[in-house]
Design a protein around this motif. Structure first.
Motif, PDB file in Angstrom:
ATOM      1  N   LYS A  19       0.820  -1.215   0.000  1.00 52.05           N
ATOM      2  CA  LYS A  19       0.000   0.000   0.000  1.00 52.05           C
ATOM      3  C   LYS A  19       0.852   1.263   0.000  1.00 52.05           C
ATOM      4  CE  LYS A  19      -3.862  -2.033   2.564  1.00 52.05           C
ATOM      5  NZ  LYS A  19      -4.992  -1.926   1.648  1.00 52.05           N
ATOM      6  N   LEU A  20       2.168   1.123   0.215  1.00 49.05           N
ATOM      7  CA  LEU A  20       3.057   2.291   0.206  1.00 49.05           C
ATOM      8  C   LEU A  20       3.187   2.819  -1.223  1.00 49.05           C
ATOM      9  CD1 LEU A  20       5.838   0.959   2.598  1.00 49.05           C
ATOM     10  CD2 LEU A  20       4.214   2.777   3.098  1.00 49.05           C
ATOM     11  N   PRO A  21       3.329   4.158  -1.377  1.00 48.53           N
ATOM     12  CA  PRO A  21       3.421   4.705  -2.741  1.00 48.53           C
ATOM     13  C   PRO A  21       4.643   4.158  -3.483  1.00 48.53           C
ATOM     14  CG  PRO A  21       3.857   6.404  -1.060  1.00 48.53           C
ATOM     15  CD  PRO A  21       3.388   5.187  -0.337  1.00 48.53           C
ATOM     16  N   GLY A  22       4.432   3.761  -4.708  1.00 49.84           N
ATOM     17  CA  GLY A  22       5.529   3.296  -5.553  1.00 49.84           C
ATOM     18  C   GLY A  22       5.943   1.856  -5.298  1.00 49.84           C
ATOM     19  N   SER A  27       7.853  -5.751  -5.226  1.00 49.37           N
ATOM     20  CA  SER A  27       8.699  -4.979  -4.311  1.00 49.37           C
ATOM     21  C   SER A  27       8.283  -5.230  -2.875  1.00 49.37           C
ATOM     22  CB  SER A  27       8.586  -3.484  -4.601  1.00 49.37           C
ATOM     23  OG  SER A  27       9.027  -3.215  -5.891  1.00 49.37           O
ATOM     24  N   ALA A  28       6.988  -5.355  -2.640  1.00 49.99           N
ATOM     25  CA  ALA A  28       6.499  -5.590  -1.276  1.00 49.99           C
ATOM     26  C   ALA A  28       7.028  -6.916  -0.739  1.00 49.99           C
ATOM     27  CB  ALA A  28       4.968  -5.575  -1.272  1.00 49.99           C
TER      28      ALA A  28
END
Ligand code: ZN
Length: 201
Positions: A19-22, A27-28
């Motif tokens: 949910k983090l931008p970008g 990547s998560a």
């Protein structure tokens, strides 16, 4: 390709990181594995810092800046000129101006800019608070330090007309801010020059 995390809590962590931008799903997953590899040196300190910052930091009731005190340390600083307000879109832009070390007045964080695309209307911004700060003669100048994007400039015009009848001088950042330029991406020197040679609206 990383294998999909199996346990529910790990899956939840990946979803939250995503949910983090970008940050996309891949990547998560990589971030989650990195954190687990650095459990002692990164993951646990990060977890406790997140909890502590979430608990301690609030939005300043006066300017909208984020700080552990309310009013914030900038609003309480007696060395700063409280009669000049610099209007910025976000705390990120406030930080950019602070990095340029040129500005010694107060701030007003709008919390966004007017945007048809993201459905941001005047009611979503801290405009009433800005008007209140410009009434009663405690403010001499309002500097509109908004990005040179369409939304930023639309918002600047809107605010200028909102403050037209009030006893304040409204100025904007001058040359150096490229068209389409967002404040947070400018180097400190450019931002400094734009602020020093600001123009009347
Ligand atoms: Zn403040």
């Amino acid at each position: 390709m990383n294998p999909a995390p199996s346990s529910a809590s790990l899956d939840h962590l990946v979803k939250l990181l995503g949910k983090l931008p970008g940050i996309g799903p891949r990547s998560a997953r990589r971030l989650a594995l990195h954190l687990l590899r650095k459990k002692e040196t990164l993951m646990l300190p990060l977890a406790s810092t997140l909890a502590a910052v979430a608990e301690a930091v609030t939005a300043c009731r006066q300017c909208g800046n984020l700080d552990t005190t309310n009013p914030c340390s900038l609003c309480r600083d007696p060395m700063r000129n409280a009669r000049v307000l610099c209007v910025v879109e976000s705390v990120a832009d406030l930080w950019a101006l602070e990095r340029s070390a040129t500005y010694k007045g107060h701030y007003h964080v709008l919390g966004g800019v007017l945007s048809a695309l993201s459905d941001t209307s005047p009611d979503d911004l801290r405009l009433e608070q800005l008007q209140a700060r410009c009434q009663g003669g405690q403010t001499d100048e309002v500097i509109l330090a908004l990005s040179a994007t369409l939304d930023g400039q639309t918002t600047a015009h809107y605010i200028a007309s909102l403050l037209e009848e009030l006893p304040v001088t409204v100025t904007r950042l001058a040359q150096g801010v490229p068209v389409g330029g967002e404040l947070d991406y400018l180097d400190e020197g450019t931002l400094s020059a734009a602020l020093l040679s600001r123009l009347p609206v």
